[in-house]
Design a protein around this motif. Structure first.
Motif, PDB file in Angstrom:
ATOM      1  N   VAL B   3      14.645  14.079 -11.072  1.00  0.00           N
ATOM      2  CA  VAL B   3      13.760  12.945 -11.316  1.00  0.00           C
ATOM      3  C   VAL B   3      14.497  11.882 -12.117  1.00  0.00           C
ATOM      4  CG1 VAL B   3      11.450  12.347 -12.105  1.00  0.00           C
ATOM      5  CG2 VAL B   3      11.967  14.688 -11.485  1.00  0.00           C
ATOM      6  N   ILE B   4      15.444  12.349 -12.929  1.00  0.00           N
ATOM      7  CA  ILE B   4      16.080  11.435 -13.885  1.00  0.00           C
ATOM      8  C   ILE B   4      17.164  10.588 -13.241  1.00  0.00           C
ATOM      9  CG2 ILE B   4      17.249  11.288 -16.062  1.00  0.00           C
ATOM     10  CD1 ILE B   4      16.157  13.757 -16.943  1.00  0.00           C
ATOM     11  N   TRP B   5      17.898  11.177 -12.256  1.00  0.00           N
ATOM     12  CA  TRP B   5      19.093  10.490 -11.777  1.00  0.00           C
ATOM     13  C   TRP B   5      18.890   9.027 -11.431  1.00  0.00           C
ATOM     14  CZ3 TRP B   5      23.709  11.438 -12.856  1.00  0.00           C
ATOM     15  CH2 TRP B   5      24.175  12.749 -12.973  1.00  0.00           C
ATOM     16  N   PRO B   6      17.860   8.655 -10.648  1.00  0.00           N
ATOM     17  CA  PRO B   6      17.752   7.226 -10.310  1.00  0.00           C
ATOM     18  C   PRO B   6      17.389   6.357 -11.503  1.00  0.00           C
ATOM     19  CG  PRO B   6      15.875   8.430  -9.463  1.00  0.00           C
ATOM     20  CD  PRO B   6      16.834   9.447  -9.933  1.00  0.00           C
ATOM     21  N   THR B   7      16.868   6.977 -12.582  1.00  0.00           N
ATOM     22  CA  THR B   7      16.428   6.139 -13.700  1.00  0.00           C
ATOM     23  C   THR B   7      17.508   5.939 -14.743  1.00  0.00           C
ATOM     24  OG1 THR B   7      15.631   8.009 -14.966  1.00  0.00           O
ATOM     25  CG2 THR B   7      14.113   7.022 -13.396  1.00  0.00           C
ATOM     26  N   ILE B   8      18.623   6.652 -14.611  1.00  0.00           N
ATOM     27  CA  ILE B   8      19.656   6.567 -15.652  1.00  0.00           C
ATOM     28  C   ILE B   8      20.179   5.151 -15.871  1.00  0.00           C
ATOM     29  CG2 ILE B   8      21.998   7.271 -16.210  1.00  0.00           C
ATOM     30  CD1 ILE B   8      21.358  10.013 -15.666  1.00  0.00           C
ATOM     31  N   PRO B   9      20.420   4.341 -14.835  1.00  0.00           N
ATOM     32  CA  PRO B   9      20.878   2.973 -15.108  1.00  0.00           C
ATOM     33  C   PRO B   9      19.926   2.192 -15.999  1.00  0.00           C
ATOM     34  CG  PRO B   9      21.173   3.467 -12.813  1.00  0.00           C
ATOM     35  CD  PRO B   9      20.432   4.623 -13.384  1.00  0.00           C
ATOM     36  N   ASP B  10      18.600   2.347 -15.780  1.00  0.00           N
ATOM     37  CA  ASP B  10      17.645   1.647 -16.646  1.00  0.00           C
ATOM     38  C   ASP B  10      17.778   2.102 -18.089  1.00  0.00           C
ATOM     39  OD1 ASP B  10      14.968   1.514 -14.201  1.00  0.00           O
ATOM     40  OD2 ASP B  10      16.575   0.108 -14.697  1.00  0.00           O
ATOM     41  N   PHE B  11      17.949   3.411 -18.269  1.00  0.00           N
ATOM     42  CA  PHE B  11      18.092   3.917 -19.632  1.00  0.00           C
ATOM     43  C   PHE B  11      19.359   3.395 -20.280  1.00  0.00           C
ATOM     44  CE2 PHE B  11      14.820   6.800 -20.926  1.00  0.00           C
ATOM     45  CZ  PHE B  11      14.151   7.082 -19.756  1.00  0.00           C
ATOM     46  N   LEU B  12      20.432   3.279 -19.470  1.00  0.00           N
ATOM     47  CA  LEU B  12      21.675   2.763 -20.049  1.00  0.00           C
ATOM     48  C   LEU B  12      21.538   1.303 -20.423  1.00  0.00           C
ATOM     49  CD1 LEU B  12      24.381   4.555 -17.935  1.00  0.00           C
ATOM     50  CD2 LEU B  12      23.651   5.008 -20.251  1.00  0.00           C
ATOM     51  N   ALA B 187       3.194  10.386 -16.030  1.00  0.00           N
ATOM     52  CA  ALA B 187       2.484  11.062 -17.109  1.00  0.00           C
ATOM     53  C   ALA B 187       2.395  12.564 -16.900  1.00  0.00           C
ATOM     54  CB  ALA B 187       1.086  10.481 -17.236  1.00  0.00           C
ATOM     55  N   SER B 188       2.564  13.015 -15.671  1.00  0.00           N
ATOM     56  CA  SER B 188       2.401  14.450 -15.441  1.00  0.00           C
ATOM     57  C   SER B 188       3.624  15.237 -15.876  1.00  0.00           C
ATOM     58  CB  SER B 188       2.141  14.697 -13.958  1.00  0.00           C
ATOM     59  OG  SER B 188       3.177  14.077 -13.210  1.00  0.00           O
ATOM     60  N   ASN B 189       4.782  14.617 -15.835  1.00  0.00           N
ATOM     61  CA  ASN B 189       5.983  15.353 -16.199  1.00  0.00           C
ATOM     62  C   ASN B 189       6.926  14.448 -16.981  1.00  0.00           C
ATOM     63  OD1 ASN B 189       7.901  17.300 -16.434  1.00  0.00           O
ATOM     64  ND2 ASN B 189       8.767  16.960 -14.393  1.00  0.00           N
ATOM     65  N   PRO B 190       6.565  14.153 -18.230  1.00  0.00           N
ATOM     66  CA  PRO B 190       7.384  13.183 -18.960  1.00  0.00           C
ATOM     67  C   PRO B 190       8.562  13.790 -19.696  1.00  0.00           C
ATOM     68  CG  PRO B 190       5.449  13.698 -20.228  1.00  0.00           C
ATOM     69  CD  PRO B 190       5.378  14.545 -19.007  1.00  0.00           C
ATOM     70  N   LEU B 191       8.629  15.114 -19.783  1.00  0.00           N
ATOM     71  CA  LEU B 191       9.634  15.705 -20.672  1.00  0.00           C
ATOM     72  C   LEU B 191      11.090  15.379 -20.344  1.00  0.00           C
ATOM     73  CD1 LEU B 191       8.177  19.135 -21.729  1.00  0.00           C
ATOM     74  CD2 LEU B 191       8.539  17.106 -23.075  1.00  0.00           C
ATOM     75  N   PRO B 192      11.496  15.337 -19.075  1.00  0.00           N
ATOM     76  CA  PRO B 192      12.912  15.017 -18.823  1.00  0.00           C
ATOM     77  C   PRO B 192      13.306  13.653 -19.378  1.00  0.00           C
ATOM     78  CG  PRO B 192      11.895  15.833 -16.828  1.00  0.00           C
ATOM     79  CD  PRO B 192      10.803  15.633 -17.811  1.00  0.00           C
ATOM     80  N   PHE B 193      12.366  12.688 -19.307  1.00  0.00           N
ATOM     81  CA  PHE B 193      12.705  11.363 -19.821  1.00  0.00           C
ATOM     82  C   PHE B 193      12.871  11.391 -21.326  1.00  0.00           C
ATOM     83  CE2 PHE B 193      12.295   9.415 -15.853  1.00  0.00           C
ATOM     84  CZ  PHE B 193      11.219   9.974 -15.208  1.00  0.00           C
ATOM     85  N   PHE B 194      11.997  12.175 -22.005  1.00  0.00           N
ATOM     86  CA  PHE B 194      12.155  12.315 -23.447  1.00  0.00           C
ATOM     87  C   PHE B 194      13.496  12.906 -23.789  1.00  0.00           C
ATOM     88  CE2 PHE B 194       8.519  10.752 -25.341  1.00  0.00           C
ATOM     89  CZ  PHE B 194       7.398  11.093 -24.611  1.00  0.00           C
ATOM     90  N   LEU B 195      13.876  13.925 -23.018  1.00  0.00           N
ATOM     91  CA  LEU B 195      15.162  14.563 -23.271  1.00  0.00           C
ATOM     92  C   LEU B 195      16.286  13.553 -23.130  1.00  0.00           C
ATOM     93  CD1 LEU B 195      15.470  17.439 -24.071  1.00  0.00           C
ATOM     94  CD2 LEU B 195      16.169  17.974 -21.748  1.00  0.00           C
ATOM     95  N   LEU B 196      16.214  12.747 -22.060  1.00  0.00           N
ATOM     96  CA  LEU B 196      17.263  11.758 -21.835  1.00  0.00           C
ATOM     97  C   LEU B 196      17.309  10.754 -22.975  1.00  0.00           C
ATOM     98  CD1 LEU B 196      19.403  10.682 -19.989  1.00  0.00           C
ATOM     99  CD2 LEU B 196      17.671   9.442 -18.735  1.00  0.00           C
ATOM    100  N   ALA B 197      16.130  10.266 -23.401  1.00  0.00           N
ATOM    101  CA  ALA B 197      16.111   9.266 -24.475  1.00  0.00           C
ATOM    102  C   ALA B 197      16.641   9.854 -25.772  1.00  0.00           C
ATOM    103  CB  ALA B 197      14.686   8.746 -24.668  1.00  0.00           C
TER     104      ALA B 197
END
Lengths: 295, 223
Positions: B3-12, B187-197
């Protein structure tokens, strides 16, 4: 030039007084002018408050109620933070190495990430996870209060309060771990060595010898952290805890007139100042009394 | 995890913006803090009075309240004076300005503590040897005070890295805002994003805190 403290000058010897030689911190004419101007500025601020008094009459009762919630949340979080801090401090001083390692990770992760992210984590992440398992604090308290015939005391938003206070105290527990650790380590080794050689065991040493002396160096940073805790309880407003900042934002943003918007924000900040400034003055007086004079 | 891979550029991008907020506001805070400390230490009440009031107000109100006042309130005030000045207040300037002003108050205390740590004897010796007060300040006190002040400054930078999250409440575009937007939508599975942040924040703050500890150890050894 030197950054000197504003200490009280001693009495000069007679000869200096007669010849007007002693540097005294006299109130010069410019000083009087400053204090007059300061009084005028405070008067102008009072007039500003008076100009929008209809707004204050409208919103102030609710905001004061929010301020009480803020104080309640801060005190509860402070107590839990002290508990977490004590656990963390004893954990970091333990002889069991994985415990020291675990506590180190706790302190580093919590001190390395923002409080806001942690609050989001507690509220959006852990709460959902636990409620999937079936752990719901509101329902648990509601059911247990039903036994006592007083389940109407449990607010619907109890979950938010629960996880908000948990998040705040978990965060401040990490900072207090360092404070307690430093305080305990600052007691000289000789004290614990003497206690151990006199026959006290470890727990007695900690309880009767080290902790009473450590408290002296713990109290100043503890009070500073508590004052910051009161201000950081404002962050709970982003996870919809109804405390002072939440109410301020809720009243201020819908205002059409920007001046009125600014006024409500200023009113909220003023309430925080009224809460925190006396505490910080008291904390500084206590700190001055507790610091030994190094001659 | 996928789930995280496509969002990594935004986080960077969010991380880059966070660093931008911090690196822009910290020097301003240092400079403002120095002026504030000089004003606060003066005997002239016109200087130490307003400085004291500023420091007490800034340290007595939450940074959340300050950023709201500056973002929503200052724009209105500036608009009253001159309509084109209201354009100065956007998310970036409000965020950097609030962080700089808030941290200037804390840096002023650090400067004050640093200068008080230099022994009084140094200043007295300098003045009795004939150096002027400004020579005493720039050549004797300042070089001895600066090494004492660097560890607290580095610690304050770590606090700044975390306090930069505050701009997310006024819709800034830093790491916490990116996290917020993804958590709201997933909202159903937010934990990976928290981990990334959390990992990204630790990547930003742990090296700085390691440097801070090394500096502190060297300083304590030198003393």
């Amino acid at each position: 030039m030197s950054l000197d403290l504003h200490y009280k000058q001693e009495k000069p010897p007679d000869i200096a007084r007669k010849r007007n030689l002693w540097p005294r911190n006299r109130m010069v004419g410019a000083n009087y002018l400053y204090y007059i101007l300061l009084a005028a500025v405070i008067g102008a601020f009072g007039y500003y408050l008076y100009t929008y008094r209809d707004l204050s009459l409208l919103y102030l009762p609710e905001m004061i109620r929010g301020a009480l919630v803020t104080l309640l949340v801060s005190v509860l979080s402070g107590i839990c933070a002290i508990i977490f801090g004590l656990l963390g401090a004893f954990g970091s001083l333990a002889r069991f190495r994985p415990l020291r390692w675990l506590t180190g990770i706790y302190v580093e992760v919590i001190r390395g990430t923002p409080l806001l992210v942690q609050l989001y984590l507690w509220y959006y992440g852990i709460r959902l996870l636990l409620s999937n398992i079936g752990f719901d604090p509101h329902d648990m308290l509601f059911n247990s209060m039903t036994v006592l015939q007083s389940n109407s005391l449990v607010p619907d938003s109890f979950n938010i309060f629960f996880y908000g206070i948990l998040g705040l105290s978990f965060n401040y527990g990490a900072y207090l771990t360092e404070v307690f650790r430093t305080g305990i380590l600052s007691v000289e080794r000789g004290q614990s060595e003497a206690a151990l050689s006199l026959g006290l065991d470890e727990r007695q040493t900690m309880r009767y010898i080290i902790l009473p002396q450590a408290i002296r160096s713990i109290i100043p940073p503890l009070t500073n952290n508590f004052i910051t805790l009161i201000q950081d309880s404002a962050f709970l407003s982003v996870i919809a805890v109804i405390e002072l900042e939440y109410i301020t934002i809720g009243f201020a943003l819908p205002q059409a007139d920007s001046n009125q918007k600014m006024y409500v924000f200023v009113l909220g900040a003023l309430l925080y100042l009224v809460m925190c400034y006396p505490l910080s003055v008291a904390a500084r007086m206590m700190e001055r009394r507790l610091t030994p004079d190094h001659a | 995890m996928d789930v995280i891979w496509p969002t990594i550029p935004d986080f960077l991008v969010g991380t880059r913006n966070t660093l931008f907020y911090c690196l822009a506001s910290f020097p301003i805070a240092l400079v403002l803090g120095m002026f504030l400390a000089l004003m606060d230490g003066s005997r002239i009440v016109w200087l130490h009075g307003p400085a004291r009031i500023f420091i007490e107000v800034v340290r007595g109100t939450p940074i959340l309240a300050q950023i709201f006042i500056i973002y929503y309130g200052l724009g209105a005030l500036l608009g009253l004076i001159n309509p084109s000045w209201a354009l100065l207040i956007n998310v970036w300037t409000a965020g950097i300005g609030t962080l700089a002003l808030n941290y200037a108050a804390y840096e002023a205390e650090v400067y004050r503590a640093g200068f008080l740590s230099v022994e009084q004897g140094q200043a007295e010796a300098a003045l009795s040897l004939g150096l002027s007060p400004s020579q005493n300040f720039f050549h004797i006190q300042l070089p001895q005070a600066i090494p004492l002040m660097i560890p607290p400054f580095v610690n304050d930078f770590i606090y700044l890295l975390k306090d930069s999250a505050i701009v997310s409440v006024i819709a800034g575009s830093d790491l916490t805002s990116v996290l917020n937007s993804y958590v709201r939508t997933h909202a159903s599975n937010p934990l990976p994003f928290f981990l990334l942040a959390i990992v990204l924040y630790l990547v930003m703050s742990l090296p700085v805190s390691y440097v801070a500890k090394r500096l502190e150890r060297r300083l304590r050894a030198a003393l």
